[in-house]
Design a protein around this motif. Sequence first.
Motif, PDB file in Angstrom:
ATOM      1  N   UNK A  11     -49.819 -40.741 -46.595  1.00  0.00           N
ATOM      2  CA  UNK A  11     -48.987 -41.707 -47.321  1.00  0.00           C
ATOM      3  C   UNK A  11     -47.516 -41.298 -47.272  1.00  0.00           C
ATOM      4  N   UNK A  12     -47.246 -40.013 -47.436  1.00  0.00           N
ATOM      5  CA  UNK A  12     -45.857 -39.543 -47.393  1.00  0.00           C
ATOM      6  C   UNK A  12     -45.266 -39.715 -45.995  1.00  0.00           C
ATOM      7  N   UNK A  13     -46.059 -39.461 -44.986  1.00  0.00           N
ATOM      8  CA  UNK A  13     -45.586 -39.651 -43.605  1.00  0.00           C
ATOM      9  C   UNK A  13     -45.307 -41.123 -43.318  1.00  0.00           C
ATOM     10  N   UNK A  14     -46.141 -42.010 -43.856  1.00  0.00           N
ATOM     11  CA  UNK A  14     -45.914 -43.452 -43.695  1.00  0.00           C
ATOM     12  C   UNK A  14     -44.611 -43.840 -44.386  1.00  0.00           C
ATOM     13  N   UNK A  15     -44.400 -43.332 -45.587  1.00  0.00           N
ATOM     14  CA  UNK A  15     -43.151 -43.609 -46.314  1.00  0.00           C
ATOM     15  C   UNK A  15     -41.929 -43.237 -45.476  1.00  0.00           C
ATOM     16  N   UNK A  16     -42.013 -42.091 -44.818  1.00  0.00           N
ATOM     17  CA  UNK A  16     -40.892 -41.638 -43.981  1.00  0.00           C
ATOM     18  C   UNK A  16     -40.621 -42.612 -42.844  1.00  0.00           C
ATOM     19  N   UNK A  17     -41.688 -43.063 -42.181  1.00  0.00           N
ATOM     20  CA  UNK A  17     -41.534 -44.001 -41.058  1.00  0.00           C
ATOM     21  C   UNK A  17     -40.971 -45.339 -41.551  1.00  0.00           C
ATOM     22  N   UNK A  18     -41.398 -45.771 -42.716  1.00  0.00           N
ATOM     23  CA  UNK A  18     -40.991 -47.079 -43.235  1.00  0.00           C
ATOM     24  C   UNK A  18     -39.700 -47.041 -44.063  1.00  0.00           C
ATOM     25  N   UNK A  19     -39.101 -45.864 -44.212  1.00  0.00           N
ATOM     26  CA  UNK A  19     -37.906 -45.771 -45.053  1.00  0.00           C
ATOM     27  C   UNK A  19     -36.823 -46.720 -44.546  1.00  0.00           C
TER      28      UNK A  19
ATOM     29  N   UNK B 237     -54.134 -46.638 -50.199  1.00  0.00           N
ATOM     30  CA  UNK B 237     -52.800 -47.050 -50.586  1.00  0.00           C
ATOM     31  C   UNK B 237     -52.232 -47.892 -49.456  1.00  0.00           C
ATOM     32  N   UNK B 238     -52.009 -49.173 -49.761  1.00  0.00           N
ATOM     33  CA  UNK B 238     -51.531 -50.123 -48.765  1.00  0.00           C
ATOM     34  C   UNK B 238     -50.023 -50.274 -48.869  1.00  0.00           C
ATOM     35  N   UNK B 239     -49.389 -50.296 -47.716  1.00  0.00           N
ATOM     36  CA  UNK B 239     -47.945 -50.469 -47.633  1.00  0.00           C
ATOM     37  C   UNK B 239     -47.657 -51.891 -47.176  1.00  0.00           C
ATOM     38  N   UNK B 240     -47.000 -52.622 -48.057  1.00  0.00           N
ATOM     39  CA  UNK B 240     -46.644 -54.014 -47.792  1.00  0.00           C
ATOM     40  C   UNK B 240     -45.180 -54.029 -47.358  1.00  0.00           C
ATOM     41  N   UNK B 241     -44.908 -54.673 -46.235  1.00  0.00           N
ATOM     42  CA  UNK B 241     -43.546 -54.828 -45.737  1.00  0.00           C
ATOM     43  C   UNK B 241     -43.241 -56.319 -45.760  1.00  0.00           C
ATOM     44  N   UNK B 242     -42.149 -56.687 -46.391  1.00  0.00           N
ATOM     45  CA  UNK B 242     -41.805 -58.103 -46.559  1.00  0.00           C
ATOM     46  C   UNK B 242     -42.934 -58.857 -47.263  1.00  0.00           C
ATOM     47  N   UNK B 243     -43.566 -58.200 -48.229  1.00  0.00           N
ATOM     48  CA  UNK B 243     -44.687 -58.750 -49.006  1.00  0.00           C
ATOM     49  C   UNK B 243     -45.902 -59.108 -48.158  1.00  0.00           C
TER      50      UNK B 243
ATOM     51  N   UNK C 189     -53.135 -46.144 -45.969  1.00  0.00           N
ATOM     52  CA  UNK C 189     -53.583 -44.753 -45.896  1.00  0.00           C
ATOM     53  C   UNK C 189     -54.905 -44.676 -46.644  1.00  0.00           C
ATOM     54  N   UNK C 190     -55.963 -44.350 -45.933  1.00  0.00           N
ATOM     55  CA  UNK C 190     -57.290 -44.285 -46.541  1.00  0.00           C
ATOM     56  C   UNK C 190     -57.692 -42.846 -46.827  1.00  0.00           C
ATOM     57  N   UNK C 191     -58.791 -42.695 -47.515  1.00  0.00           N
ATOM     58  CA  UNK C 191     -59.361 -41.380 -47.775  1.00  0.00           C
ATOM     59  C   UNK C 191     -59.645 -40.691 -46.446  1.00  0.00           C
ATOM     60  N   UNK C 192     -59.422 -39.418 -46.393  1.00  0.00           N
ATOM     61  CA  UNK C 192     -59.726 -38.657 -45.187  1.00  0.00           C
ATOM     62  C   UNK C 192     -58.658 -38.744 -44.117  1.00  0.00           C
ATOM     63  N   UNK C 193     -57.564 -39.445 -44.393  1.00  0.00           N
ATOM     64  CA  UNK C 193     -56.466 -39.506 -43.436  1.00  0.00           C
ATOM     65  C   UNK C 193     -56.554 -40.599 -42.405  1.00  0.00           C
TER      66      UNK C 193
ATOM     67  N   UNK D 171     -47.656 -40.577 -32.561  1.00  0.00           N
ATOM     68  CA  UNK D 171     -48.837 -41.447 -32.651  1.00  0.00           C
ATOM     69  C   UNK D 171     -48.778 -42.318 -33.902  1.00  0.00           C
ATOM     70  N   UNK D 172     -48.426 -41.711 -35.032  1.00  0.00           N
ATOM     71  CA  UNK D 172     -48.340 -42.486 -36.275  1.00  0.00           C
ATOM     72  C   UNK D 172     -47.304 -43.585 -36.138  1.00  0.00           C
ATOM     73  N   UNK D 173     -46.154 -43.250 -35.632  1.00  0.00           N
ATOM     74  CA  UNK D 173     -45.074 -44.230 -35.469  1.00  0.00           C
ATOM     75  C   UNK D 173     -45.513 -45.370 -34.547  1.00  0.00           C
TER      76      UNK D 173
END
Length: 112
Positions: A8-16, A29-35, A41-45, A92-94
């Motif tokens: 989740x923290x790595x996703x936050x960094x990419x989406x900053x 934890x779902x990341x909504x962009x433009x609603x 980010x699911x359990x277990x990565x 890869x994440x990006x």
Amino acid sequence: MGYDRELAERIREVLSGRPVREVSMFGGLTFMVNDKIAVTANTGGDLMVRCDPDRVDDLLDRDGAQWPSMRGRRMSKGWIVVESGRVQSDEDLRSWIEEALTYNAKTTGGGE
């Protein structure tokens, strides 16, 4: 709610710098962009990606990509789950998040 906090923290960094809202859903934890749903980010990565349904077949050919299921039922085309081991590198994440953002920019309305 269970989700991989490091992912989740790595996703936050990419989406900053983007309009992001975090919501508990899909068992993570779902990341909504433009609603609109972008990634989760699911359990277990594991990473769940909202992507262009027309790209799903090609994306499933990538290592670690799987068709997701919820409550024992396969989800509709336009979703991919990426195994945690395949999002360890920032590159890869990006790449997976860019797939989600490309589709996000094409869609209209909230809650997509």
